[in-house]
Design an enzyme around this catalytic site. Structure first.
Site, PDB file in Angstrom:
ATOM      1  N   LYS A  56       4.208  94.206 114.836  1.00 52.50           N
ATOM      2  CA  LYS A  56       3.947  92.776 115.012  1.00 52.50           C
ATOM      3  C   LYS A  56       3.133  92.216 113.845  1.00 52.50           C
ATOM      4  O   LYS A  56       2.359  92.946 113.216  1.00 52.50           O
ATOM      5  CB  LYS A  56       3.240  92.509 116.340  1.00 52.50           C
ATOM      6  N   LYS A  71      -3.298  89.429 111.916  1.00 52.95           N
ATOM      7  CA  LYS A  71      -4.277  88.922 110.947  1.00 52.95           C
ATOM      8  C   LYS A  71      -4.803  90.031 110.062  1.00 52.95           C
ATOM      9  O   LYS A  71      -5.039  89.853 108.892  1.00 52.95           O
ATOM     10  CB  LYS A  71      -5.525  88.387 111.672  1.00 52.95           C
ATOM     11  N   LYS A  79      -5.053 100.691 117.191  1.00 56.33           N
ATOM     12  CA  LYS A  79      -6.181 100.235 116.364  1.00 56.33           C
ATOM     13  C   LYS A  79      -7.086 101.388 115.972  1.00 56.33           C
ATOM     14  O   LYS A  79      -7.779 101.307 114.964  1.00 56.33           O
ATOM     15  CB  LYS A  79      -7.012  99.191 117.114  1.00 56.33           C
TER      16      LYS A  79
HETATM   17  N1  AQP Z   1       2.708  88.643 116.144  1.00 56.71           N
HETATM   18  C1  AQP Z   1       2.438  87.907 117.211  1.00 56.71           C
HETATM   19  N2  AQP Z   1       3.435  87.259 117.871  1.00 56.71           N
HETATM   20  C2  AQP Z   1       3.167  86.477 118.960  1.00 56.71           C
HETATM   21  N3  AQP Z   1       1.909  86.303 119.453  1.00 56.71           N
HETATM   22  C3  AQP Z   1       0.901  86.926 118.821  1.00 56.71           C
HETATM   23  N4  AQP Z   1      -0.429  86.942 119.034  1.00 56.71           N
HETATM   24  C4  AQP Z   1      -1.018  87.722 118.101  1.00 56.71           C
HETATM   25  N5  AQP Z   1      -0.106  88.227 117.254  1.00 56.71           N
HETATM   26  C5  AQP Z   1       1.104  87.747 117.679  1.00 56.71           C
HETATM   27  C6  AQP Z   1      -1.094  86.203 120.109  1.00 56.71           C
HETATM   28  O1  AQP Z   1      -2.151  85.455 119.528  1.00 56.71           O
HETATM   29  C7  AQP Z   1      -3.197  85.311 120.494  1.00 56.71           C
HETATM   30  C8  AQP Z   1      -4.521  85.595 119.827  1.00 56.71           C
HETATM   31  O2  AQP Z   1      -4.545  86.959 119.430  1.00 56.71           O
HETATM   32  P1  AQP Z   1      -5.892  87.685 119.035  1.00 56.71           P
HETATM   33  O3  AQP Z   1      -6.366  87.167 117.762  1.00 56.71           O
HETATM   34  O4  AQP Z   1      -6.869  87.554 120.129  1.00 56.71           O
HETATM   35  O5  AQP Z   1      -5.536  89.208 119.002  1.00 56.71           O
HETATM   36  P2  AQP Z   1      -4.292  89.959 118.468  1.00 56.71           P
HETATM   37  O6  AQP Z   1      -3.183  89.835 119.438  1.00 56.71           O
HETATM   38  O7  AQP Z   1      -4.760  91.364 118.181  1.00 56.71           O
HETATM   39  O8  AQP Z   1      -3.942  89.191 117.115  1.00 56.71           O
HETATM   40  P3  AQP Z   1      -3.796  89.743 115.657  1.00 56.71           P
HETATM   41  O9  AQP Z   1      -3.490  88.589 114.778  1.00 56.71           O
HETATM   42  O10 AQP Z   1      -2.866  90.907 115.646  1.00 56.71           O
HETATM   43  O11 AQP Z   1      -5.272  90.208 115.294  1.00 56.71           O
HETATM   44  P4  AQP Z   1      -5.757  91.600 114.738  1.00 56.71           P
HETATM   45  O12 AQP Z   1      -5.013  91.853 113.471  1.00 56.71           O
HETATM   46  O13 AQP Z   1      -7.228  91.441 114.513  1.00 56.71           O
HETATM   47  O14 AQP Z   1      -5.476  92.600 115.812  1.00 56.71           O
HETATM   48  C9  AQP Z   1      -2.889  86.279 121.625  1.00 56.71           C
HETATM   49  O15 AQP Z   1      -2.414  85.540 122.735  1.00 56.71           O
HETATM   50  C10 AQP Z   1      -1.795  87.146 121.082  1.00 56.71           C
HETATM   51  O16 AQP Z   1      -0.919  87.571 122.102  1.00 56.71           O
END
Ligand code: AQP
Length: 338
Positions: free
Chosen positions: A200, A203, A114
């Site tokens: 992965k 968002k 990040k």
């Molecule tokens: N690609 C993914 N596959 C499976 N699980 C996922 N999670 C996120 N992306 C995937 C799971 O979603 C839950 C909530 O995640 P989060 O929003 O707290 O943080 P994150 O993992 O950083 O999700 P994003 O969508 O990738 O957000 P950004 O882009 O802001 O960093 C968690 O349980 C995560 O494991």
């Protein structure tokens, strides 16, 4: 009943990886025979660790909470609230900051990713908040005597840190925290970006075509899946190393239809990529249709959503206050006056 806690960041709109990797399991757990005592949280303080717009954060927080309800989180069964409305999260984070070490935080891979992902951010200008993110996550979990944390695979390292901090704290200050364990899905633990299947799905990724949002309409979902990067050859086979694109689509199909990967792989073994992608698109559209419909209804009644969140925050605060009194005593702080 096992106490379960998990959170999701309002850094944008919920995407398919969040849904199949985490939220769908949260919903299923509510009605499982081995029912759990579940707490789900929109972790808005975490969303402040990367550059953001205040008005967008307010909107995303409300929309994400609404989406969780639309996805099936039942506020009469589970506790749903917004992190910043319960001040003990930040308070416990500060206390745990004095247990976590610089060396272990520096090793967190999500911090490394990040800190280069956002435009305008250089290693020198990365916020202390982003560095400290996993400690806040540990505070979120430990504040509720959590036993299980249902998360996607990408959060495995952070969960390990939460466990280490709980054990170190207990060793240094006496038995105070429950040491939580992570639970990971068998399929859908890591949904990959459709355009870049070695990263992965996220968002906040800079790849709108690679990310399926829960509110995407059927035409957008179909377009994204049909233009997903596949691999050379024409065989539909699960082989994440050599065929990451096709394997990701198989993973998505298995997750949204509640089947195993070998079952869906066998079903499409003789098909070409075109027919396979059309089937994946249809399955995703159908699995999201009821969620999108419920979202529309709930979004039309924001006062009710506010009421649910206020009630959740009140109940969470009462649980957190008990644990914080224990923590304050253990570390030598005066008790909070009543
Ligand atoms: N690609 C993914 N596959 C499976 N699980 C996922 N999670 C996120 N992306 C995937 C799971 O979603 C839950 C909530 O995640 P989060 O929003 O707290 O943080 P994150 O993992 O950083 O999700 P994003 O969508 O990738 O957000 P950004 O882009 O802001 O960093 C968690 O349980 C995560 O494991």
């Amino acid at each position: 009943m096992a106490r379960v806690f998990s959170g999701i960041k309002p850094t944008g709109e919920m995407q398919l990886g969040n849904y199949v990797g985490a939220v769908r399991r949260w919903v299923a757990q509510q009605h499982a025979p081995d029912q759990v005592d579940a707490i789900y949280c929109v972790v808005d303080l975490h969303a402040m660790t990367v550059p953001y717009d205040p008005a967008e954060l307010t909107g995303s927080t409300r929309r994400l909470a609404t989406m969780l309800l639309a996805a099936g989180i039942d506020p009469d069964v589970s506790l749903l609230f917004v992190q910043s409305q319960v001040s003990q999260h930040a308070e416990l984070c500060w206390i745990l900051n004095n247990v976590a070490t610089f060396g272990e935080l520096r090793r967190m891979t999500q911090f490394k990713d990040k800190s280069v992902q956002h435009s305008g951010v250089t290693p020198e200008s990365v916020t202390a908040g982003l560095f400290d993110y996993p400690v806040l996550m540990a505070a979120d979990i430990l504040l509720y005597d959590t036993e299980e944390v249902p998360i996607g695979d990408d959060q495995r390292q952070h969960l390990e840190l939460s466990r280490d901090l709980a054990m170190r704290f207990n060793h240094r200050f006496g038995n105070t925290f429950v040491v939580p364990k992570g639970t990971f899905p068998t399929t859908g633990a890591r949904i990959m970006d459709l355009q870049n299947p070695t990263s992965k799905m996220s968002k906040s990724a800079d790849s709108p075509l690679g990310t399926i949002l829960l509110l995407d309409d059927p035409a957008a979902i179909t377009k994204k899946i049909k233009s997903a990067v596949t691999d050379s050859g024409s065989e539909v086979r699960y082989d994440p190393e050599n065929k990451p694109g096709v394997s990701n689509l198989l993973e998505i199909l298995a997750a949204v239809t509640d089947q195993t990967i070998p079952t869906v792989e066998a079903e499409f073994s003789g098909s070409g990529y075109g027919a396979f992608k059309a089937a994946v698109a249809e399955a995703v559209v159908e699995s999201l249709r009821p969620v999108q419909k419920r979202y529309e209804t709930l979004a039309a009644d924001p006062v009710e959503v506010e009421r649910i969140l206020a009630n959740g925050a009140q109940r969470a605060e009462a649980l957190a206050a008990v644990v914080m009194q224990r923590v304050r005593r253990a570390v030598g702080l005066l008790p909070r006056p009543l």
